[in-house]
Design a protein around this motif. Structure first.
Motif, PDB file in Angstrom:
ATOM      1  N   MET A 183       5.407  -1.491   9.685  1.00 18.13           N
ATOM      2  CA  MET A 183       5.518  -2.850   9.130  1.00 18.13           C
ATOM      3  C   MET A 183       6.034  -2.820   7.685  1.00 18.13           C
ATOM      4  N   GLY A 184       5.798  -1.706   6.992  1.00 11.99           N
ATOM      5  CA  GLY A 184       6.289  -1.575   5.612  1.00 11.99           C
ATOM      6  C   GLY A 184       7.804  -1.676   5.539  1.00 11.99           C
ATOM      7  N   VAL A 193      -3.827   6.878   6.765  1.00 13.15           N
ATOM      8  CA  VAL A 193      -4.114   5.441   6.885  1.00 13.15           C
ATOM      9  C   VAL A 193      -3.804   4.771   5.547  1.00 13.15           C
ATOM     10  N   PRO A 194      -3.078   3.663   5.575  1.00 13.79           N
ATOM     11  CA  PRO A 194      -2.748   3.004   4.306  1.00 13.79           C
ATOM     12  C   PRO A 194      -4.005   2.534   3.579  1.00 13.79           C
ATOM     13  N   ARG A 195      -3.932   2.568   2.264  1.00 13.70           N
ATOM     14  CA  ARG A 195      -5.098   2.133   1.492  1.00 13.70           C
ATOM     15  C   ARG A 195      -5.255   0.610   1.598  1.00 13.70           C
ATOM     16  N   VAL A 196      -6.443   0.165   1.278  1.00 16.89           N
ATOM     17  CA  VAL A 196      -6.693  -1.279   1.285  1.00 16.89           C
ATOM     18  C   VAL A 196      -6.057  -1.897   0.044  1.00 16.89           C
ATOM     19  N   SER A 249       0.828  -1.210   0.000  1.00 14.98           N
ATOM     20  CA  SER A 249       0.000   0.000   0.000  1.00 14.98           C
ATOM     21  C   SER A 249       0.864   1.263   0.000  1.00 14.98           C
ATOM     22  N   GLN A 250       2.080   1.174   0.540  1.00 15.47           N
ATOM     23  CA  GLN A 250       2.977   2.335   0.538  1.00 15.47           C
ATOM     24  C   GLN A 250       4.357   1.887   0.065  1.00 15.47           C
ATOM     25  N   PRO A 251       4.504   1.605  -1.213  1.00 13.63           N
ATOM     26  CA  PRO A 251       5.772   1.025  -1.687  1.00 13.63           C
ATOM     27  C   PRO A 251       6.974   1.932  -1.479  1.00 13.63           C
ATOM     28  N   ARG A 252       6.738   3.221  -1.323  1.00 13.42           N
ATOM     29  CA  ARG A 252       7.883   4.124  -1.115  1.00 13.42           C
ATOM     30  C   ARG A 252       8.637   3.765   0.175  1.00 13.42           C
ATOM     31  N   LEU A 253       7.953   3.101   1.128  1.00 16.92           N
ATOM     32  CA  LEU A 253       8.604   2.755   2.384  1.00 16.92           C
ATOM     33  C   LEU A 253       9.676   1.679   2.206  1.00 16.92           C
TER      34      LEU A 253
END
Lengths: 380, 313
Positions: A358-359, A203-206, A108-112
């Motif tokens: 967690m990312g 909030v991270p997307r689903v 959901s947050q690949p930049r992490l």
């Protein structure tokens, strides 16, 4: 009568009492301490009980030639130890880790992912320092991987690059992983301002199931093509994750993350414990390894947090990242992500950082496996 | 808790001082054997004997005390290497020479048998049965020539057996100029900066590409989704929902709906989790990401689990 006495004397020579040295008792005592702490304090019992008992098994004095010791060919312990020596326990553990890890936070947050990459500098910082202390490059690489904060990866790489140092490296890696809250918190507080600690992230997307299925396939193809030497670890990690996410291999996924990983964890703990021998107690090299392991964790945490702070200079508004998740880049799943959550809530009880942390946390697992592959490719 | 961890640290630091003492005996091999020594190496007593060289092929230390050497298949326990001698071990890729003087009282590294042409030399494990390695000595082996096992590769440690006119007792039998990757790195990059820069670049490159790919896949998925879901709703207070990091009831419901679409039967678990979060519970299990409520899809009329009772009624 003399025959009986002679036989009794011979029997005595075969007993542990006749062959014991004080070092054996010292190691047995440490093994008992491990077990006691695991049971009484409930502290890392899945790890400390097998290692502690393994240390007792490995240090029972015995007459050589009985074919029962961990280093005696064909013995039961030796057969079990092959999983450590040949390096096939760690990939099996990675299979289980893959089957129990939810990569949603990362997808959901690949930049992490980049935070996970930055924190791997702990590995190479320790590598440089180990060279400075006079270790050979292969030994330095094996020591550096402690900074990857991943026990199976550390055992896998050290069994390939420097088997003589594997015991010290494995114990060092596991102990610092368990001490992550003690090591990371002061660094995180020292490097961040109160304003930064209060940053709230959206909030991270689903994440859709389709994305979760694509991730292990694409992730594996990409990382394995770039670093083929990391194939055993990366392949098993992503394969385990595919079993979990495909939705059609539920039984396999449950076996991988349940009974299989439990069996392998038991065996790896027991045999690593059994392989620690008393006769090489307190060597200078081992103490250096422990020091370098600590430094690698410090470097990884520092770089992870500073990297986020630096990145924030280019981000605006709600795109900003709370630097308290920078520490989570050093795998140690999920302990370092928990540290982010706990420290974050100290300053804002409603600011939950766990999902965000967690990312980089699982990115650290991928990053350390890639780094291990690079070190193996260059030095193995 | 912290005190106990510090205590553990000190215990672990002691344990970390323990290194693996040995690898397997199967990593040993007979590297070189010479039968008739007229002008070669002398032993510590100034005598020239035949000799047997043992080589450690592994990159770990191997202890061989307790093993046996023999030249007789019917008596594999002919010479017992003392277990008490601390020198009976070999470091990585090291070799050691046993003098076949026929007089074991001269020391640990003197066998109680002499070598003969046409015989076979055995290296036997400490169980006295398992032959680790063996070398046949040709019947026509010239004096001062040895039977040597030459490694053909550094990594794989494959060997070929040859007759050597210039014996090399106690030293590496292969190409002395051949180096391991580690040795090459030590020479070309003594401080490690080159490897470090390359490795950091590779790690970053791999993960950046992965981030781009999944950023793109994520955007594509978002475009596919309903425009209503993509829009950010305004709350009554004018705050933007989804930016606060709080688990509001609306978000919990949205998550449960989304999970319902994705997982079907696990919707109840998702709703329970959302409600638990909303009511301030937070912790649902000892392990994160494990939903402990298993769905029972379809009708349960034929479910075997329903047919068993703990006590008969």
């Amino acid at each position: 009568m003399s025959t009986i006495i002679e036989n009794l004397r011979q029997f005595w020579y075969f007993t542990g009492f006749a062959n014991a040295t004080w070092q054996n008792f010292a190691m047995i005592f440490i093994g008992i301490v491990f077990i006691t702490i695991a049971i009484k304090k409930g502290w890392e019992p899945l790890l400390l009980v097998p290692i502690g008992f393994g240390m007792i098994i490995g240090n029972i004095p015995m007459f050589p030639g009985l074919n029962i010791g961990v280093y005696e060919d064909g013995s039961v312990l030796n057969t079990l130890y092959q999983g450590v020596k040949q390096g096939w326990y760690p990939p099996l553990i990675f299979l289980g880790i893959g089957a129990m890890t939810d990569f949603s936070a990362l997808i959901s947050q690949p930049r992490l992912l980049l935070i996970g990459a930055a924190a791997q500098t702990g590995i190479f910082g320790a590598y440089l320092l180990a060279l400075l202390l006079g270790f050979d490059p292969n030994q330095a690489g094996a020591i550096g991987i402690i900074g990857g904060a991943d026990g199976p990866t550390a055992i896998f790489l050290s069994s390939k690059l420097a088997p003589d140092l594997m015991g010290a490296i494995a114990v060092s890696a596991y102990s610092y992983m368990a001490l992550v809250p003690v090591i990371q918190r002061p660094i995180m507080l020292a490097l961040t301002t109160k304003k930064e600690r209060l940053i709230r992230m959206p909030v991270p997307r689903v994440v859709s199931q389709k994305e979760k299925i694509i991730f292990p396939v694409v992730g594996f193809l990409l990382t394995a093509f770039i670093v083929p030497s990391g194939l055993p670890l990366l392949g098993m990690l992503f394969f385990g994750n595919l079993l979990k996410e495909s939705g059609v291999t539920r039984r396999l996924a449950e076996t991988a993350r349940g009974p299989l990983i439990d069996v392998v964890t038991t065996l790896i703990g027991l045999t690593v414990g059994a392989s620690t021998q008393a006769d090489k107690f307190l060597t200078g090299n081992s103490l250096k390894i422990f020091l370098l392991g600590l430094l690698s964790f410090v470097i990884a945490t520092t770089v992870g947090v500073l990297f986020v702070k630096f990145w924030n200079l280019f981000l605006k508004g709600d795109r900003k990242i709370n630097p308290l998740i920078g520490n989570a880049g050093v795998s140690a799943v999920p302990d370092s992500a928990r540290v982010s959550e706990i420290v974050g809530r100290e300053f804002d009880p409603n600011n939950h950082l766990l999902m965000h942390a967690m990312g980089p946390n699982v990115a650290g697992v991928i990053g350390s496996a890639v780094a291990a592959g690079i070190l193996l490719g260059f030095l193995g | 808790m912290r005190n106990s961890r510090i205590f553990i640290l000190s215990i672990l630091s002691l344990l970390a001082s323990v290194t693996l003492g040995a690898q397997n005996l199967t990593d040993l091999l007979i590297g070189e054997v010479l039968v008739e020594n007229t002008c070669g190496m002398e032993d510590d007593f100034g005598q020239r004997n035949g000799w047997i060289e043992i080589f450690n092929t592994s990159s770990g230390t191997v202890k061989f005390g307790g093993c046996y050497l023999s030249d007789d298949k019917s008596d594999l326990k002919k010479y017992h290497i003392p277990t008490s001698d601390l020198a009976a071990k070999l470091g990585p890729r090291q070799s050691i020479v046993f003098h076949a003087s026929g007089n074991a009282s001269q020391g640990t590294f003197y066998t109680n048998f002499k070598l003969h042409r046409g015989s076979t030399v055995y290296l036997v494990s400490n169980d006295g049965r398992t032959v680790i390695d063996q070398v046949e000595i040709p019947a026509d082996l010239p004096a001062d020539c040895s039977v040597v096992r030459i490694p053909t590769g550094i990594k794989g440690m494959d060997f070929v057996t040859e007759i050597n006119q210039k014996p090399t007792p106690g030293s590496y039998n292969g190409d002395v100029d051949a180096k391991t990757k580690s040795q090459i790195m030590k020479e070309t990059d003594p401080h490690g900066w080159v490897l470090t820069l390359i490795a950091v670049m590779v790690v970053f490159t791999a993960l950046i590409i992965l981030a781009f790919i999944f950023g793109w896949i994520g955007n594509f998925n978002k475009r596919q989704a309903s425009p209503k879901e993509a829009k950010v709703k305004k709350t009554r207070k004018g705050k933007k929902e989804g930016q606060t990091g709080e688990m509001t009831p609306e978000i919990a419901a949205a998550i449960s709906m989304a999970l319902s679409q994705e997982f079907g039967g696990e919707v109840y678990a998702a709703i329970a989790l959302a409600l638990d979060d909303y009511l301030g519970g937070g912790v649902h299990d000892a392990e994160s990401f494990v939903i402990t409520i298993n769905p029972t899809p379809g009708s349960t009329w034929a479910d075997k689990a329903q047919n068993f009772r703990q006590l008969p009624r």
